[in-house]
Design an enzyme around this catalytic site. Sequence first.
Site, PDB file in Angstrom:
ATOM      1  N   TYR A  56     -14.279 -11.601 -73.441  1.00  0.00           N
ATOM      2  CA  TYR A  56     -14.499 -10.432 -72.781  1.00  0.00           C
ATOM      3  C   TYR A  56     -16.120 -10.271 -73.316  1.00  0.00           C
ATOM      4  O   TYR A  56     -16.970  -9.894 -72.043  1.00  0.00           O
ATOM      5  CB  TYR A  56     -13.673  -8.846 -72.606  1.00  0.00           C
ATOM      6  N   MET A  65     -22.092 -10.686 -76.582  1.00  0.00           N
ATOM      7  CA  MET A  65     -22.186  -9.344 -77.006  1.00  0.00           C
ATOM      8  C   MET A  65     -21.071  -8.538 -77.936  1.00  0.00           C
ATOM      9  O   MET A  65     -20.458  -8.112 -77.092  1.00  0.00           O
ATOM     10  CB  MET A  65     -22.903  -8.612 -76.777  1.00  0.00           C
ATOM     11  N   PRO A  66     -20.739  -9.546 -78.441  1.00  0.00           N
ATOM     12  CA  PRO A  66     -19.577  -8.835 -79.206  1.00  0.00           C
ATOM     13  C   PRO A  66     -19.291  -7.275 -79.739  1.00  0.00           C
ATOM     14  O   PRO A  66     -20.529  -6.947 -79.980  1.00  0.00           O
ATOM     15  CB  PRO A  66     -18.660  -9.924 -80.292  1.00  0.00           C
ATOM     16  N   HIS A  67     -18.535  -6.571 -79.426  1.00  0.00           N
ATOM     17  CA  HIS A  67     -18.293  -4.403 -79.318  1.00  0.00           C
ATOM     18  C   HIS A  67     -17.211  -4.396 -79.269  1.00  0.00           C
ATOM     19  O   HIS A  67     -16.166  -5.161 -78.342  1.00  0.00           O
ATOM     20  CB  HIS A  67     -19.751  -4.110 -78.157  1.00  0.00           C
ATOM     21  N   ALA A  68     -17.112  -3.496 -79.694  1.00  0.00           N
ATOM     22  CA  ALA A  68     -15.718  -2.795 -80.048  1.00  0.00           C
ATOM     23  C   ALA A  68     -16.296  -1.017 -79.370  1.00  0.00           C
ATOM     24  O   ALA A  68     -17.422  -1.072 -79.056  1.00  0.00           O
ATOM     25  CB  ALA A  68     -15.221  -2.784 -81.075  1.00  0.00           C
TER      26      ALA A  68
END
Length: 148
Positions: A56, A65-68
């Site tokens: 995603y 753009m890895p993020h949580a």
Amino acid sequence: MSIMKLIGDNIVISTETNLSVDAALDITCSKLLEHGKVEATYLDAIKQKHQEIGAYYVLAPKIAMPHARPEDGVNEAALQITVFKHGVDLESEDNGDVYFSVTLAAMDSDSHIQTIMALSELFQNDEDVEAIISAQTTEHIAEILEKY
């Protein structure tokens, strides 16, 4: 606010090859974890979401753009820049290998709007993205990012 304020010295140039998704994600959060900006649960949440819905966070060819979510373990708003010199397959069907990753750790869903706007401007500048990917030093990457 310059995005460099959120990056600080959280810049990594990886020359590793044949990385698994998990190993690549470990690298994209390494400085944030090392400096206490995020907890290990934040990295776990990114990996878990990847398992559920795929890559995603791969935004465009070469860019991720890895993020949580903030509640998944963000201690302080921060960014980590990671360049994968040999690219990494993060299983994005549409965008291919990732060479440039910006890990986003935000404290809430509103405060990082300016950051997202600055990053969006950067992501649309193919010349600067290519310059970051081909940079040989973290200092050169920081120089390019100072504009944003």
